[in-house]
Design an enzyme around this catalytic site. Structure first.
Site, PDB file in Angstrom:
ATOM      1  N   GLY A 152       0.840  -1.196   0.000  1.00 18.89           N
ATOM      2  CA  GLY A 152       0.000   0.000   0.000  1.00 18.89           C
ATOM      3  C   GLY A 152       0.879   1.252   0.000  1.00 18.89           C
ATOM      4  O   GLY A 152       2.088   1.182  -0.282  1.00 18.89           O
ATOM      5  N   TRP A 209      -8.412   1.129  -1.828  1.00 19.94           N
ATOM      6  CA  TRP A 209      -9.852   1.269  -1.576  1.00 19.94           C
ATOM      7  C   TRP A 209     -10.213   2.599  -0.914  1.00 19.94           C
ATOM      8  O   TRP A 209     -11.377   2.874  -0.660  1.00 19.94           O
ATOM      9  CB  TRP A 209     -10.336   0.120  -0.698  1.00 19.94           C
ATOM     10  N   GLY A 235     -12.178   8.855   0.308  1.00 18.03           N
ATOM     11  CA  GLY A 235     -12.278  10.282   0.662  1.00 18.03           C
ATOM     12  C   GLY A 235     -11.050  11.079   0.260  1.00 18.03           C
ATOM     13  O   GLY A 235     -11.138  12.088  -0.430  1.00 18.03           O
ATOM     14  N   GLU A 288     -14.466  16.352   5.895  1.00 17.03           N
ATOM     15  CA  GLU A 288     -14.980  15.112   6.489  1.00 17.03           C
ATOM     16  C   GLU A 288     -15.194  15.326   7.984  1.00 17.03           C
ATOM     17  O   GLU A 288     -14.765  16.343   8.536  1.00 17.03           O
ATOM     18  CB  GLU A 288     -14.010  13.943   6.224  1.00 17.03           C
ATOM     19  N   ASP A 314      -2.360  -9.374   9.269  1.00 20.60           N
ATOM     20  CA  ASP A 314      -1.170 -10.238   9.193  1.00 20.60           C
ATOM     21  C   ASP A 314       0.033  -9.662   9.948  1.00 20.60           C
ATOM     22  O   ASP A 314       0.733 -10.387  10.660  1.00 20.60           O
ATOM     23  CB  ASP A 314      -0.767 -10.472   7.728  1.00 20.60           C
ATOM     24  N   HIS A 365     -16.775   2.610  10.337  1.00 23.84           N
ATOM     25  CA  HIS A 365     -17.188   3.706   9.454  1.00 23.84           C
ATOM     26  C   HIS A 365     -18.712   3.764   9.504  1.00 23.84           C
ATOM     27  O   HIS A 365     -19.372   2.733   9.399  1.00 23.84           O
ATOM     28  CB  HIS A 365     -16.702   3.454   8.027  1.00 23.84           C
ATOM     29  N   ARG A 415     -16.262  10.164  13.753  1.00 24.38           N
ATOM     30  CA  ARG A 415     -16.886   8.891  13.379  1.00 24.38           C
ATOM     31  C   ARG A 415     -17.416   8.056  14.534  1.00 24.38           C
ATOM     32  O   ARG A 415     -18.403   7.362  14.384  1.00 24.38           O
ATOM     33  CB  ARG A 415     -15.849   8.047  12.667  1.00 24.38           C
ATOM     34  N   HIS A 466     -13.769  -0.525   9.863  1.00 27.29           N
ATOM     35  CA  HIS A 466     -13.112   0.265   8.819  1.00 27.29           C
ATOM     36  C   HIS A 466     -11.616   0.436   9.042  1.00 27.29           C
ATOM     37  O   HIS A 466     -10.837   0.356   8.114  1.00 27.29           O
ATOM     38  CB  HIS A 466     -13.787   1.635   8.785  1.00 27.29           C
ATOM     39  N   ARG A 522      -9.355   7.656  15.143  1.00 25.98           N
ATOM     40  CA  ARG A 522      -8.641   8.337  14.049  1.00 25.98           C
ATOM     41  C   ARG A 522      -9.498   9.421  13.402  1.00 25.98           C
ATOM     42  O   ARG A 522     -10.681   9.215  13.108  1.00 25.98           O
ATOM     43  CB  ARG A 522      -8.266   7.311  12.984  1.00 25.98           C
ATOM     44  N   SER A 559      -5.016   8.730   7.671  1.00 26.53           N
ATOM     45  CA  SER A 559      -4.229   7.494   7.576  1.00 26.53           C
ATOM     46  C   SER A 559      -3.284   7.471   6.383  1.00 26.53           C
ATOM     47  O   SER A 559      -2.134   7.029   6.515  1.00 26.53           O
ATOM     48  CB  SER A 559      -5.153   6.283   7.535  1.00 26.53           C
ATOM     49  N   LEU A 560      -3.727   7.920   5.211  1.00 29.41           N
ATOM     50  CA  LEU A 560      -2.798   7.944   4.066  1.00 29.41           C
ATOM     51  C   LEU A 560      -1.643   8.885   4.382  1.00 29.41           C
ATOM     52  O   LEU A 560      -0.489   8.631   4.037  1.00 29.41           O
ATOM     53  CB  LEU A 560      -3.528   8.388   2.794  1.00 29.41           C
TER      54      LEU A 560
HETATM   55  C1  SIN Z   1     -14.041   7.972   3.665  1.00 32.40           C
HETATM   56  O1  SIN Z   1     -13.897   8.286   2.498  1.00 32.40           O
HETATM   57  O2  SIN Z   1     -15.041   8.198   4.317  1.00 32.40           O
HETATM   58  C2  SIN Z   1     -12.914   7.256   4.327  1.00 32.40           C
HETATM   59  C3  SIN Z   1     -11.832   8.184   4.664  1.00 32.40           C
HETATM   60  C4  SIN Z   1     -11.046   7.627   5.797  1.00 32.40           C
HETATM   61  O3  SIN Z   1     -11.371   6.577   6.326  1.00 32.40           O
HETATM   62  O4  SIN Z   1     -10.104   8.283   6.207  1.00 32.40           O
END
Ligand code: SIN
Length: 530
Positions: free
Chosen positions: A12, A43, A46, A115, A217, A238, A284, A345, A380, A385-386
């Site tokens: 990833g 996947w 956002g 968000e 893993d 989520h 969230r 999520h 979070r 996260s990215l």
């Molecule tokens: C989302 O698009 O709602 C997910 C974004 C995330 O989990 O950071």
């Protein structure tokens, strides 16, 4: 035996970014269990949060992250990750990542989404397939890099340490065993710098937004090798995954609520104002719990997300993937509210690391969702996260670069050949499928959004039996990818339950009816096997 200077497990954003950086220092093997593209990153819908707007500031992003994290974030880690974001974003752009722009006064300006939990628009995106865009560009760069070899369809089995080999030296990680699925044989990878970038563990739950590869893993392997694991009770649900009687795990991005989407109960009425003044854009944990409460209160199987205030043209342009998938499931979001339910999520805890991805085992690094760095705390903040994956990959590579000249690698260590049972009893294979289903169902029923002491106790008892059975099977039978994933799932489920039982309070993502208040004591849940 493959031998490289660096060994990365997972493909990833974190694994690929790290591999691309250290490829300048030596040879790199990337081991990934399906195709390179098969990762949680691909996947992500956002986007990636980062301060880029002049009205925004690092202080605001830090404050939002700390607020979501409910007292358990490490502020200095948060500040470092947030403030190093812009440089990592620029690198992604240099790799060709095509974020969305719009025109303002004749100038192209980066488009920012919003968000839950963010006080500003700060989510860079590429329509609603940001993760796929990032993944494709990084993967293409890695495949073009001569120093990187990508081993697809290789399932990492276990970390190999000098103590497991019985060597009388300081304990350190010296490689892994992996199942080469296509050849049906176990091979070893020898390296003095092993990096776990295996992502999360959503598949431990019956309902999840995660792809099939997310079976915990990295955490399971690290745990079995005696590495410290932290805060595994904090599993993020989520709030909005598409609800369909045939069952899908398709995410309806929070970015839709960022563009004014409103959650409606079964009676068609908005309900979030009852739960939080930020309504549909509350963090969230609050939104997922509110939906859970509404569903239980009204007996409905889902709630609804209303996007009808936007035109079909807008929705098709801004959210093409989501719009089309809804249509494929018989829902036109421009005409009717989208049925949604919460689903597992994100794993906020993981392998305990510092800000450079250093773990408690020498020679082993961990980066991305598999870690617990202190960024997320008890919950979070969306799209952080990215960002964490990119920043940790950079920092781990810089750390290694700095210590490389004075490092004393265990280069003379040879890895013994793999030896395990090879019985093949077709009748017994049913154990694997049955136990997969049982773990995911029991985790959903007993260890999800709302917990109790009794449910956790039940889960622990059931898991102890399952663990015995799976481990017995593992030692006696010929291994397969499914068996390896099952073994990891049962270990990770056990860690989630054990951590949840130790946290006798409600905080962030861990909510229990038996201890509904926050404790005055702030502590992480740190587990070690030895
Ligand atoms: C989302 O698009 O709602 C997910 C974004 C995330 O989990 O950071």
């Amino acid at each position: 035996m493959h031998r490289t200077d660096f060994l990365v497990i997972g493909s990833g954003i974190a694994g690929l970014s790290f591999a691309l950086k250290v490829a300048k220092l030596g040879s790199v093997a990337i081991v990934t269990k399906r195709q390179g593209i098969d990762s949680n990153t691909a996947w992500a819908q956002g986007g990636i949060s980062c301060v880029t707007d002049e009205d925004d500031s690092f202080d605001l992003h830090v404050a939002d992250t700390l607020d979501a994290g409910a007292g358990l974030c490490d502020e200095s880690v948060v500040r470092t990750i947030v403030s190093e974001g812009p440089e990592r974003i620029q690198e992604l752009i240099d790799y060709g990542v095509d974020f969305d722009y719009h025109e303002v006064d004749g100038e192209q300006v980066i488009s920012l989404g919003r968000e839950g939990g963010h006080s500003m628009r700060r989510i860079l995106h590429s329509r609603d397939t940001t993760g796929r865009e990032i993944e494709e560009k990084l993967l293409a760069a890695a495949q073009a890099e001569p120093n990187i070899t990508l081993f697809e369809h290789h399932y990492a089995i276990d970390l190999i340490t000098t103590s497991k080999l019985g060597l009388a030296t300081e304990n350190r990680c010296v490689g892994i065993y992996a199942l080469d699925e296509k050849e049906g044989e176990v091979v070893s990878f020898r390296s003095d710098r092993v990096v776990l970038a295996t992502g999360g563990s959503g598949k431990v739950y019956l309902y999840t937004s995660n792809p099939d590869v997310a079976t915990g893993d990295g955490v399971a392997m690290a745990w079995r090798a005696g590495v410290e694991v932290a805060n595994m009770e904090f599993i993020q649900f989520h709030p909005t995954v598409l609800y369909h009687p045939k069952g899908t795990s398709f995410l309806i991005s929070e970015a839709l609520r960022g563009e004014g989407g409103v959650l409606l109960g079964g009676d068609g009425e908005p309900f979030m104002a009852k739960y939080d003044e930020r309504k549909d854009l509350a963090p969230r944990d609050i939104v997922a719990r509110a939906i859970d409460t509404e569903m239980k209160r009204t007996g409905s199987r889902c709630v609804y997300l209303d996007m009808r205030h936007h035109s079909k043209e807008y929705l098709e342009d801004r959210f093409p993937n989501i719009f089309q998938t809804c249509l494929d499931h018989g829902v036109d979001p421009s005409k009717e509210p989208i049925p949604v339910v919460p689903a597992a999520h994100y794993q906020c805890g993981g392998i305990n690391t510092d800000i450079n991805g250093i773990t408690s085992l020498k020679g082993l690094y961990a980066i991305g969702e598999v870690t617990c760095t202190g960024l997320h705390g008890a919950n979070r903040l969306a799209s952080n996260s990215l960002l964490e994956g990119a920043v940790l990959a950079h920092r781990a590579s810089e750390h290694i670069k700095a210590i490389l000249p004075k490092e004393r690698p265990a280069s003379d260590v040879e890895l013994p050949k793999w030896q395990r049972g090879d019985a093949e009893d077709v009748d017994e294979l049913v154990v694997i499928y049955h136990n997969w289903d049982e773990i995911r169902r029991l985790m959903w029923d007993y260890v999800s959004i709302v917990r109790t002491d009794k449910r956790l106790h039940r889960a622990a008892t059931r898991l102890a039996n399952l663990k015995r059975e799976v481990h017995e099977f593992y030692w006696n039978f010929k291994i397969t990818g499914d068996l390896l994933e099952l073994r990891n799932l049962v270990d990770v489920a056990g860690l989630i339950v054990e951590s949840a039982r130790l946290r006798q309070e409600s905080r962030g993502l861990h909510y229990t009816l038996d201890h509904p208040e926050k404790s005055t004591e702030l502590r992480d849940t740190i587990l070690t096997r030895y």
